[in-house]
Design a protein around this motif. Structure first.
Motif, short mmCIF file in Angstrom:
data_model
loop_
_atom_site.label_atom_id
_atom_site.label_comp_id
_atom_site.label_asym_id
_atom_site.label_seq_id
_atom_site.Cartn_x
_atom_site.Cartn_y
_atom_site.Cartn_z
N VAL A 95 11.20 -3.60 20.17
CA VAL A 95 10.49 -4.23 21.29
C VAL A 95 11.14 -5.58 21.55
CG1 VAL A 95 8.28 -5.08 22.15
CG2 VAL A 95 8.35 -3.07 20.65
N VAL A 96 11.59 -5.78 22.79
CA VAL A 96 12.28 -7.02 23.15
C VAL A 96 11.50 -7.79 24.20
CG1 VAL A 96 14.55 -6.01 22.64
CG2 VAL A 96 13.67 -5.95 24.99
N HIS A 97 11.80 -9.06 24.31
CA HIS A 97 11.22 -9.89 25.36
C HIS A 97 11.89 -9.57 26.70
CE1 HIS A 97 8.75 -12.56 22.84
NE2 HIS A 97 9.70 -12.41 21.93
N GLY A 98 11.09 -9.47 27.76
CA GLY A 98 11.63 -9.20 29.09
C GLY A 98 12.00 -7.74 29.28
N ARG A 99 12.69 -7.48 30.38
CA ARG A 99 13.16 -6.13 30.68
C ARG A 99 14.64 -6.20 31.06
NH1 ARG A 99 11.11 -1.08 32.30
NH2 ARG A 99 12.60 0.13 33.54
N PRO A 100 15.50 -5.54 30.31
CA PRO A 100 16.93 -5.53 30.66
C PRO A 100 17.14 -4.99 32.07
CG PRO A 100 16.59 -4.68 28.44
CD PRO A 100 15.23 -4.83 29.04
N ASP A 175 11.66 -11.87 15.99
CA ASP A 175 12.90 -12.22 15.29
C ASP A 175 13.05 -13.74 15.25
OD1 ASP A 175 15.39 -12.42 14.16
OD2 ASP A 175 16.37 -11.04 15.54
N GLN A 176 12.82 -14.30 14.07
CA GLN A 176 12.88 -15.76 13.92
C GLN A 176 14.32 -16.29 13.91
OE1 GLN A 176 9.84 -17.14 13.98
NE2 GLN A 176 9.00 -15.07 13.94
N LYS A 177 15.25 -15.43 13.55
CA LYS A 177 16.63 -15.89 13.40
C LYS A 177 17.38 -15.92 14.71
CE LYS A 177 18.53 -15.38 9.53
NZ LYS A 177 19.14 -14.97 8.25
N TYR A 178 17.15 -14.93 15.58
CA TYR A 178 17.92 -14.84 16.82
C TYR A 178 17.04 -14.94 18.07
CZ TYR A 178 21.38 -13.27 13.46
OH TYR A 178 22.22 -13.19 12.37
N GLY A 179 15.79 -15.36 17.88
CA GLY A 179 14.91 -15.52 19.03
C GLY A 179 13.88 -16.60 18.81
N GLN A 180 14.32 -17.73 18.18
CA GLN A 180 13.39 -18.79 17.81
C GLN A 180 12.63 -19.37 19.00
OE1 GLN A 180 16.76 -18.73 17.38
NE2 GLN A 180 17.37 -19.92 15.57
N LYS A 181 13.27 -19.41 20.17
CA LYS A 181 12.65 -20.06 21.33
C LYS A 181 11.48 -19.25 21.89
CE LYS A 181 16.86 -22.48 22.76
NZ LYS A 181 17.88 -22.66 23.83
N LEU A 182 11.45 -17.95 21.63
CA LEU A 182 10.41 -17.09 22.20
C LEU A 182 9.42 -16.58 21.16
CD1 LEU A 182 12.55 -14.98 24.72
CD2 LEU A 182 10.89 -16.76 25.28
N ASN A 183 9.78 -16.63 19.90
CA ASN A 183 8.94 -16.08 18.86
C ASN A 183 8.25 -17.16 18.04
OD1 ASN A 183 9.56 -13.28 19.38
ND2 ASN A 183 11.59 -13.66 18.51
N GLY A 186 5.88 -16.45 11.57
CA GLY A 186 4.90 -15.52 11.01
C GLY A 186 4.84 -14.18 11.71
N GLN A 187 5.43 -14.08 12.91
CA GLN A 187 5.44 -12.79 13.60
C GLN A 187 6.40 -11.84 12.89
OE1 GLN A 187 6.58 -13.93 17.60
NE2 GLN A 187 4.46 -13.98 18.32
N GLN A 188 6.02 -10.56 12.82
CA GLN A 188 6.85 -9.55 12.20
C GLN A 188 7.85 -9.01 13.22
OE1 GLN A 188 6.97 -8.42 8.94
NE2 GLN A 188 8.77 -7.33 9.68
N ILE A 189 9.10 -8.92 12.84
CA ILE A 189 10.13 -8.42 13.76
C ILE A 189 9.84 -6.97 14.15
CG2 ILE A 189 11.68 -7.70 11.91
CD1 ILE A 189 14.02 -8.54 13.72
N ALA A 190 9.94 -6.68 15.45
CA ALA A 190 9.65 -5.33 15.96
C ALA A 190 10.95 -4.53 16.09
CB ALA A 190 8.93 -5.41 17.30
N LEU A 191 11.50 -4.17 14.94
CA LEU A 191 12.71 -3.33 14.88
C LEU A 191 12.46 -2.29 13.80
CD1 LEU A 191 15.63 -2.65 15.65
CD2 LEU A 191 16.38 -4.43 14.03
#
Length: 225
Positions: A95-100, A175-183, A186-191
């Motif tokens: 699950v990603v932010h936005g829509r490609p 994703d705290q490592k590659y999406g710090q600005k949006l996440n 404590g959120q669990q990565i959705a992968l």
């Protein structure tokens, strides 16, 4: 720890990796999947001495889903060769932010890992140490500012899916490592490693297993799974 078994025979063990545990022992010294499974095999089959179980591919610590191990040296060797030749189909859900903008696309980047920081960056194809990374994605659905993607790996670089999707402007939820600005912390990565499909390394029969993501947010936005 209860590890769901997705498939097992004399040659293979495919399980559903829980989130947030390492696949093998690392500097954290936390309980790792390989050690847990070896102990489980030892108890279940009352095996004396050390148990053989080979790790042939990896999942990042925060990622859950299907992962295969070799229970014999023959199976492990053949599985490793299949990984190298890219004949094991590995499909992920994320699950990603936005829509490609593109519903379907193939992404190619050159990635460089900083082992000291345990972080991967996108570099020029001319960089001497950067390795080519290829994946394909398909947008399944979008809602509430998030999109559910199906991702197929063609290479198995460290943090590959996370880095490549972040690079095109759609970091993975949590994703705290590659999406710090949006996440948020404590959120669990959705992968999630959803499907493994390959020819059985010994029996030469087609084999496919699936692992469903947990019924927690944001996965529960898509009830059809």
């Amino acid at each position: 720890m209860n590890i769901p078994i997705l498939y097992e025979d004399n040659h293979l063990l495919i399980v559903e990796k829980p989130v947030n545990i390492p696949v093998q022992e690392d500097n954290s010294k936390d309980a790792d999947l390989l050690t847990i499974l070896k102990q489980d095999l030892k108890v279940r089959y009352q095996k004396p001495g050390n148990v053989f179980l080979a790790l042939v591919h990896r999942l990042d610590r925060p990622v859950g889903g299907a992962i295969v191990f070799g229970k014999t040296s023959k199976a492990a060797s053949r599985l490793s060769d299949m990984i190298r030749r890219h004949t094991i189909d590995r499909e992920y859900l994320t699950v990603v932010h936005g829509r490609p903008k593109q519903k379907k696309a193939k992404l190619e980047h050159y990635l460089l890992k900083d082992n000291r920081k345990n972080k991967v960056s996108v570099e020029s194809a001319k960089h001497p140490n950067a390795k080519k990374a290829i994946l394909e994605y398909e947008v399944i659905d979008s809602k509430e500012g998030l999109s559910l993607l199906r991702v197929k790996l063609h290479t198995g670089r460290s943090h590959q899916i996370r880095v490549q999707l972040s690079t095109i402007g759609h970091p993975i939820y949590g994703d705290q490592k590659y999406g710090q600005k949006l996440n948020q912390p404590g959120q669990q990565i959705a992968l999630w490693a959803h499907t493994l499909s390959f020819e059985h390394p010994v029996r030469k029969e087609p084999l496919s297993v699936k692992s469903a993501p947990p019924e927690t947010f944001p996965w529960d936005l898509w009830r059809f799974m």
